[in-house]
Scaffold this motif. Structure first.
Motif, mmCIF file in Angstrom:
data_model
loop_
_atom_site.group_PDB
_atom_site.id
_atom_site.type_symbol
_atom_site.label_atom_id
_atom_site.label_comp_id
_atom_site.label_asym_id
_atom_site.label_seq_id
_atom_site.Cartn_x
_atom_site.Cartn_y
_atom_site.Cartn_z
ATOM 1 N N ALA A 45 -2.652 -4.990 1.225
ATOM 2 C CA ALA A 45 -1.305 -5.111 1.776
ATOM 3 C C ALA A 45 -1.385 -5.571 3.224
ATOM 4 N N PHE A 46 -0.287 -6.113 3.720
ATOM 5 C CA PHE A 46 -0.276 -6.615 5.091
ATOM 6 C C PHE A 46 0.215 -5.572 6.086
ATOM 7 N N ASP A 47 0.703 -4.410 5.573
ATOM 8 C CA ASP A 47 1.192 -3.378 6.483
ATOM 9 C C ASP A 47 0.839 -1.998 5.936
ATOM 10 N N GLU A 48 1.056 -0.973 6.761
ATOM 11 C CA GLU A 48 0.693 0.387 6.374
ATOM 12 C C GLU A 48 1.567 0.925 5.245
ATOM 13 N N ASN A 104 3.706 -2.860 1.557
ATOM 14 C CA ASN A 104 4.716 -3.730 0.970
ATOM 15 C C ASN A 104 4.065 -4.963 0.355
ATOM 16 N N ASN A 105 4.785 -5.582 -0.548
ATOM 17 C CA ASN A 105 4.272 -6.767 -1.233
ATOM 18 C C ASN A 105 4.805 -8.034 -0.583
ATOM 19 N N SER A 106 3.916 -8.783 0.005
ATOM 20 C CA SER A 106 4.260 -10.101 0.526
ATOM 21 C C SER A 106 4.122 -11.115 -0.610
ATOM 22 N N PRO A 107 4.645 -12.325 -0.447
ATOM 23 C CA PRO A 107 4.473 -13.346 -1.496
ATOM 24 C C PRO A 107 3.006 -13.602 -1.839
ATOM 25 N N SER A 108 2.137 -13.614 -0.821
ATOM 26 C CA SER A 108 0.722 -13.876 -1.091
ATOM 27 C C SER A 108 0.080 -12.715 -1.844
#
Length: 216
Positions: free
Chosen positions: A179-182, A185-189
């Motif tokens: 994930a890109f955050d703690e 959350n789901n980003s497009p990538s």
């Protein structure tokens, strides 16, 4: 789909856990000119970091192994992949025409020589993506920027003590889509990565049923 036998392309001349460029350079140099090997940077101690590019398809894939110097299983796996892609087979041709693949076999050559997770400055490169404090991290970032991949594979070892969930089956292969955050959350990538993992898992279950793990 044609039957693929690992014995037909597995590299048996390189074995053991201790793998450095000294062990694989002869193999890399023996690859045909369709595999383009180049020095993409230097480690803390000045050792060459190399990449191998092959394929001529539109989908661009970047892989790197031995970011942790003592994790060499996937380095041997990418050598097997080179051997497989160097064979005259329908499946290899499909990949060759669909993808352009760039692989750094050993990102952390100093750690490989010392057989340690960290680099010569005692930094874990897998925790240096944002700071880019180390030459090896900067090499990887430049390769990424120049190559502009559609997909990236950060290849690691896994200790043999891990099973799949609560089963008694070993986690022969495990996947992680970070994930890109703690809050995770789901980003497009990340969603795309999850879809790719699901597709790979579907095929792997045919070969190693119940032996694919997933990191939380």
């Amino acid at each position: 789909m044609e039957e693929i036998n690992y014995k037909d392309y597995g590299v048996t001349s390189i074995s053991g856990r201790y793998i450095t460029y000294d062990h694989i350079d002869e193999f890399l140099n023996s690859l045909p000119v369709t595999f383009k090997t180049e020095v993409v940077g230097r480690s803390v101690r000045g050792e060459a970091i190399k990449s191998v590019v092959f394929g001529n398809g539109p989908k661009r894939i970047l892989m790197w192994s031995q970011m942790h110097g003592n994790e060499s299983t996937t380095t041997k796996a990418v050598l097997d992949l080179f051997n497989f892609m160097n064979q005259d087979s329908m499946e290899a041709s499909k990949i060759w025409n669909a993808c352009t693949i760039k692989i750094i076999p050993i990102l952390n050559p100093d750690g490989a020589r010392d057989f340690t997770r960290i680099n010569a400055n005692e930094i874990d490169l897998n925790r240096d993506a944002q700071n880019l404090s180390q030459p090896e991290s900067k090499v990887l970032k430049k390769v990424y920027d120049d190559f502009t991949p559609d997909f990236c594979f950060n290849l690691h070892d896994q200790r043999t003590i891990f099973n799949v969930g609560t089963t008694h089956k070993p986690a022969t292969v495990s996947f992680l889509a970070p994930a890109f955050d703690e809050d995770r959350n789901n980003s497009p990538s990340r969603k795309l990565s999850m879809q790719l993992i699901a597709a790979m898992n579907s095929k792997l279950q045919e070969e190693i049923p119940g032996q694919v793990g997933r990191y939380d």
